[in-house]
Design a protein around this motif. Structure first.
Motif, PDB file in Angstrom:
ATOM      1  N   GLU A 123       0.857  -1.133  -0.081  1.00 39.57           N
ATOM      2  CA  GLU A 123      -0.067   0.047   0.077  1.00 39.57           C
ATOM      3  C   GLU A 123       0.856   1.348   0.123  1.00 39.57           C
ATOM      4  O   GLU A 123       0.600   2.247  -0.567  1.00 39.57           O
ATOM      5  CB  GLU A 123      -0.792   0.054   1.287  1.00 39.57           C
ATOM      6  N   ARG A 181      -5.556 -15.386  -8.264  1.00 38.59           N
ATOM      7  CA  ARG A 181      -6.047 -14.440  -9.064  1.00 38.59           C
ATOM      8  C   ARG A 181      -6.422 -14.668 -10.524  1.00 38.59           C
ATOM      9  O   ARG A 181      -7.345 -14.224 -10.926  1.00 38.59           O
ATOM     10  CB  ARG A 181      -5.139 -13.378  -8.907  1.00 38.59           C
ATOM     11  N   LEU A 192     -10.052 -16.111 -10.423  1.00 35.63           N
ATOM     12  CA  LEU A 192     -10.808 -15.409 -10.203  1.00 35.63           C
ATOM     13  C   LEU A 192     -11.173 -14.271 -11.477  1.00 35.63           C
ATOM     14  O   LEU A 192     -12.272 -14.089 -11.694  1.00 35.63           O
ATOM     15  CB  LEU A 192     -10.108 -14.789  -9.106  1.00 35.63           C
ATOM     16  N   ASP A 193     -10.139 -13.899 -11.861  1.00 39.09           N
ATOM     17  CA  ASP A 193     -10.336 -12.885 -13.080  1.00 39.09           C
ATOM     18  C   ASP A 193     -11.020 -13.607 -14.248  1.00 39.09           C
ATOM     19  O   ASP A 193     -12.065 -12.926 -14.737  1.00 39.09           O
ATOM     20  CB  ASP A 193      -8.838 -12.650 -13.752  1.00 39.09           C
ATOM     21  N   VAL A 250     -14.799 -13.487 -13.085  1.00 39.07           N
ATOM     22  CA  VAL A 250     -15.414 -12.214 -13.118  1.00 39.07           C
ATOM     23  C   VAL A 250     -15.505 -11.890 -14.755  1.00 39.07           C
ATOM     24  O   VAL A 250     -16.596 -11.285 -15.151  1.00 39.07           O
ATOM     25  CB  VAL A 250     -14.390 -11.056 -12.426  1.00 39.07           C
ATOM     26  N   PHE A 299     -18.373 -13.470 -15.900  1.00 36.45           N
ATOM     27  CA  PHE A 299     -19.620 -13.119 -15.507  1.00 36.45           C
ATOM     28  C   PHE A 299     -20.085 -11.494 -16.460  1.00 36.45           C
ATOM     29  O   PHE A 299     -21.090 -11.539 -16.879  1.00 36.45           O
ATOM     30  CB  PHE A 299     -19.491 -12.642 -14.238  1.00 36.45           C
ATOM     31  N   TYR A 317     -13.462   9.032  -2.364  1.00 37.34           N
ATOM     32  CA  TYR A 317     -12.177   8.243  -2.208  1.00 37.34           C
ATOM     33  C   TYR A 317     -12.124   6.859  -3.245  1.00 37.34           C
ATOM     34  O   TYR A 317     -11.694   5.772  -2.919  1.00 37.34           O
ATOM     35  CB  TYR A 317     -12.012   7.492  -1.012  1.00 37.34           C
ATOM     36  N   ARG A 362      -6.388   0.591  -9.141  1.00 37.76           N
ATOM     37  CA  ARG A 362      -6.056  -0.618  -8.798  1.00 37.76           C
ATOM     38  C   ARG A 362      -7.193  -1.704  -8.760  1.00 37.76           C
ATOM     39  O   ARG A 362      -7.786  -2.093  -7.922  1.00 37.76           O
ATOM     40  CB  ARG A 362      -5.486  -0.726  -7.530  1.00 37.76           C
ATOM     41  N   HIS A 413      -7.868  -4.369  -9.687  1.00 38.15           N
ATOM     42  CA  HIS A 413      -7.717  -5.923  -9.173  1.00 38.15           C
ATOM     43  C   HIS A 413      -8.653  -5.986  -7.715  1.00 38.15           C
ATOM     44  O   HIS A 413      -9.370  -6.933  -7.632  1.00 38.15           O
ATOM     45  CB  HIS A 413      -6.671  -6.578  -9.081  1.00 38.15           C
ATOM     46  N   ILE A 417     -12.284  -6.010  -9.094  1.00 32.32           N
ATOM     47  CA  ILE A 417     -12.465  -7.479  -9.685  1.00 32.32           C
ATOM     48  C   ILE A 417     -12.751  -8.475  -8.443  1.00 32.32           C
ATOM     49  O   ILE A 417     -13.731  -9.200  -8.515  1.00 32.32           O
ATOM     50  CB  ILE A 417     -11.190  -7.733 -10.442  1.00 32.32           C
ATOM     51  N   LYS A 418     -11.992  -8.337  -7.277  1.00 35.92           N
ATOM     52  CA  LYS A 418     -11.975  -9.287  -6.353  1.00 35.92           C
ATOM     53  C   LYS A 418     -13.638  -9.321  -5.784  1.00 35.92           C
ATOM     54  O   LYS A 418     -14.126 -10.224  -5.327  1.00 35.92           O
ATOM     55  CB  LYS A 418     -11.066  -9.062  -5.278  1.00 35.92           C
ATOM     56  N   LEU A 451     -16.205  -8.105  -7.509  1.00 34.86           N
ATOM     57  CA  LEU A 451     -16.990  -8.301  -8.508  1.00 34.86           C
ATOM     58  C   LEU A 451     -17.343  -9.774  -8.283  1.00 34.86           C
ATOM     59  O   LEU A 451     -18.160 -10.473  -8.555  1.00 34.86           O
ATOM     60  CB  LEU A 451     -16.367  -7.991  -9.573  1.00 34.86           C
ATOM     61  N   ARG A 485      -9.921   1.767   0.667  1.00 32.63           N
ATOM     62  CA  ARG A 485      -9.384   0.467   0.382  1.00 32.63           C
ATOM     63  C   ARG A 485     -10.191  -0.802   0.620  1.00 32.63           C
ATOM     64  O   ARG A 485     -10.573  -1.673  -0.318  1.00 32.63           O
ATOM     65  CB  ARG A 485      -8.273   0.121   1.366  1.00 32.63           C
ATOM     66  N   ARG A 488     -15.938  -2.249  -3.046  1.00 33.54           N
ATOM     67  CA  ARG A 488     -17.028  -3.081  -3.005  1.00 33.54           C
ATOM     68  C   ARG A 488     -18.339  -2.240  -3.315  1.00 33.54           C
ATOM     69  O   ARG A 488     -19.281  -2.938  -3.890  1.00 33.54           O
ATOM     70  CB  ARG A 488     -17.549  -3.567  -1.387  1.00 33.54           C
TER      71      ARG A 488
END
Lengths: 269, 157, 262
Positions: A110, B3, B6-7, B10, B13, C34, C41, C43, C46-47, C49, C143, C148
């Motif tokens: 991060e 990942r 997962l990609d 998605v 979808f 934010y 980023r 991904h 995507i996680k 999603l 973050r 979400r």
């Protein structure tokens, strides 16, 4: 001493709504030391850590970390300051949706632009320091309580903070894990040249590892001193606390009315 | 879950969702009939448009050739002014007849164009002069009853 | 005495509600403010999603199929009385695209993914993961919450399109394959009856609005949940109740705006 102090807490008052938690406390944490803040449950120890971390604002007085008054920092300044702090939460607060590896790597990813290979090495080094390099692929749910605490410890020191705060690091650990975590706190502090604040009510373990102890009760500092001074103290509160006695200055009973009256009985005359 | 898998999921979808949208638009909806490449506008005045709505179809010999773009009331003539989008591929003579018709007894209303014999064609923005209003059922019935009454009067004489 | 008490509690509740509205709005604005990280980023989004969109696929597809089949059956029975069986396709498609698709998909999403979001964030808060993140100088709204949110906003329109398409297929199976309505008139009546702009685009707008509402409610309830087992379970219940009511209320408002007097 004050030039060497990393954290200065001066005349801090704090109240939740109108319930006072801290009533004018003064504490000084010198650089490079491990300091314990002790007191019974609900005496405002965790509040103290939140004041240092800037999550709460004192009603009066100030908290100074590395020369800067925390509650005068703006959002950005506070976040910059927090990057140099590490905090171990009571039950570790590991991110349950990430593996051990990702948990430790979290802040590096991060906050830095380090390439993944270097992050990998750093993570493994941190995990090795707490003796859990072999567990990097596990999920937090698969760890025992003591292991989770050690992983959290590795995550706390991921960015080599100057100030490490521990909120009840010994809570709910078996005696072996307790000793391991206690030793780690001391060793990490000395290895990183950091300053550590351990908020706890585990007297015996902290007496072994810390340099200085503050006792807080009812929102004020009631006693302070080195472990040797504290063990031999004859102040009633400290004595009760150190030796774990049931009754004393801290009463067994929550303040209440007359027992007989509550039971609608009249004592024999 | 790695990942990559997962990609993949998605991705599946999102593609499935977009495909469903495309199916809705093309197979279920009338987007395919929107694809009238380019259109030009014609106008027409009607004394009564009945239940005609914008986006109603415009047909000639039963073939869909355009849609009603806009309906408004002409404040000078107190007549309905209908703007039509007609497919560029079809040209109509100047004396074309515009008629508001109903598909079936209770169906929706549309405009039928009956070409005349003029040599010149309507250009974009022109107006169709010869129009016939919608048949209003109430008028039809009252006319029918009136003529019945006339008939019976004559019989009684 | 009691009247005064009642008045006082009423006033207290009103003040509380207003306070809550303000808090919710501020929370919503913070999410938007934010949101940068959710796209920089991607991904992260995507996680989410995956956990909100992909994991809802099965329930959406199955529910859509059955709703379409019921519509086919009921619609046929009703239309048969007027000898208008050929309009079955139009009836099934219109009801799905305009109303049932967006509304039911959003309701299912609220109970399947919305409640999970609330519980997840509530538990992250209860186990101090949110505080830990803040102490690491990482903004949890950027973050944890914003990815979400966008995952939900992207998922709901896609899910509702899938729901409608599946429903049309279900109506086709019952109407054409099982009952024997003419296939040509089924599709042609459907195409004649369903307007792209008027029905399909409006349906998408609806589901987008529902997506924003459901996800925002779910995230807010999770973020606002008291950090106890009871608090999280209460927040999960509130998410389902509040978002269901909000969906139906918004549906009424949107329908009134979209499909009035043409």
């Amino acid at each position: 001493m004050s030039s060497q102090a990393l954290v200065e807490i001066r005349d801090v008052n704090f109240a939740y709504d109108s319930r006072p938690i801290l009533k004018g406390v003064n504490l000084t944490f010198p650089k490079g030391k491990v300091i314990a803040v002790m007191g019974g449950s609900g005496c405002g120890k965790t509040t103290l850590l939140q004041l240092i971390g800037g999550a709460l604002r004192p009603s009066s007085g100030y908290v100074k970390v590395d020369g800067q008054v925390i509650h005068e920092l703006d959002h950005k300044g506070l976040y910059l300051m927090r990057r140099r702090m590490g905090m171990l939460f009571q039950f570790g607060a590991l991110f349950t949706d990430m593996s051990v590896y990702d948990n430790v790597a979290f802040q590096m990813r991060e906050h830095t632009d380090l390439p993944e290979e270097i992050i990998r090495d750093l993570v493994l080094m941190k995990l090795n320091a707490v003796g859990l390099r072999g567990s990097h692929h596990l999920m937090p749910a698969e760890l025992s309580g003591g292991m989770a605490r050690r992983v959290a410890l590795a995550r706390t020191v991921a960015l080599d903070p100057m100030l490490i705060m521990y909120d009840e690091p010994f809570a709910g650990l078996d005696p072996i894990s307790l000793t391991v975590v206690g030793n780690l706190i001391r060793r990490l502090n000395d290895a990183l040249g950091a300053t550590s604040v351990v908020v706890t009510h585990d007297v015996q373990e902290s007496l072994k590892i810390v340099d200085y102890i503050y006792f807080i009760a009812d929102g004020v500092v009631v006693a302070e001193g080195t472990p040797a001074e504290i063990s031999s103290s004859d102040k009633p509160f400290v004595h009760q606390f150190v030796h774990g006695e049931m009754d004393g200055p801290v009463p067994f009973h929550y303040p209440c009315g007359d027992y007989w009256q509550d039971l609608n009985l009249r004592p024999w005359r | 879950m790695k990942r990559t898998t997962l990609d993949l999921w998605v991705g599946i979808f999102v593609v499935a969702g977009l495909a469903a949208l495309a199916v809705l638009a093309l197979k279920v909806g009338n987007l395919s009939t929107y694809s009238m490449s380019e259109t030009y506008q014609l106008q027409a005045h009607f004394s009564n448009i009945g239940g005609l709505k914008s986006q109603a179809s415009i047909k000639s010999s039963g073939v869909l050739i355009g849609r009603v773009a806009q309906i408004s009331l002409d404040p000078e003539r107190y007549e309905a002014k209908v703007t039509m989008n007609i497919d560029k591929r079809y040209q109509f003579p100047k004396d074309t007849f515009a008629n508001i018709l109903t598909s079936g007894l209770l169906g929706e209303q549309y405009i039928g164009l009956i070409p005349g014999g003029d040599e010149e064609f309507l250009k974009a923005g022109d107006e169709i002069k010869k129009t016939q209003s919608a048949v209003v059922l109430e008028d039809l019935i009252s006319r029918f009853l009136y003529s019945k009454a006339e008939d019976s009067k004559q019989l009684n004489k | 005495m009691t009247i005064v008490e009642h008045l006082r509690s009423l006033g207290h509740r009103i003040v509380n509600a207003v306070w809550r509205i303000g808090y919710t709005s501020r929370f919503f604005l913070l999410i938007l403010l934010y949101s940068g990280i959710s796209f920089r980023r991607f991904h992260l989004t995507i996680k989410e999603l995956f956990s909100s969109g992909v994991m809802s696929l099965i329930i959406i597809l199955v529910a859509g199929l059955f709703v379409g089949m019921v519509l086919g059956l009921q619609g046929y029975e009703t239309l048969k009385r007027y000898g208008a069986e050929s309009a079955l396709g139009s009836l099934v498609a219109l009801s799905l695209v305009r109303e049932l698709g967006p509304v039911l998909a959003a309701l299912l999403f609220a109970s399947r993914a919305g409640s999970a979001m609330t519980a997840e964030i509530g538990l992250m808060k209860a186990t101090e993961q949110i505080s830990a993140m803040e102490m690491m100088a990482i903004n949890p709204i950027a973050r944890v919450v914003a990815p979400r949110f966008w995952a939900g906003v992207i998922s709901v329109p896609l899910l509702s399109a899938l729901f409608s398409a599946m429903g049309v297929f279900g109506g086709y199976v019952v109407g054409v394959v099982l009952i024997g309505v003419d296939q040509g008139s089924f599709w042609s009546q459907m195409q004649a009856g369903v307007d792209f702009q008027h029905d399909i685009v409006n349906g998408i707008i609806k589901s987008f609005v529902f997506g924003v509402a459901v996800t925002a409610i779910a995230l807010f309830e999770g973020y606002d949940a008291p950090p106890t087992a009871e608090g999280v379970s209460g927040a999960t219940t509130r998410t389902v109740v509040e978002s269901s009511l909000t969906i139906l209320f918004l549906d009424f408002i949107l329908t009134a705006f979209m499909f009035q007097g043409e």
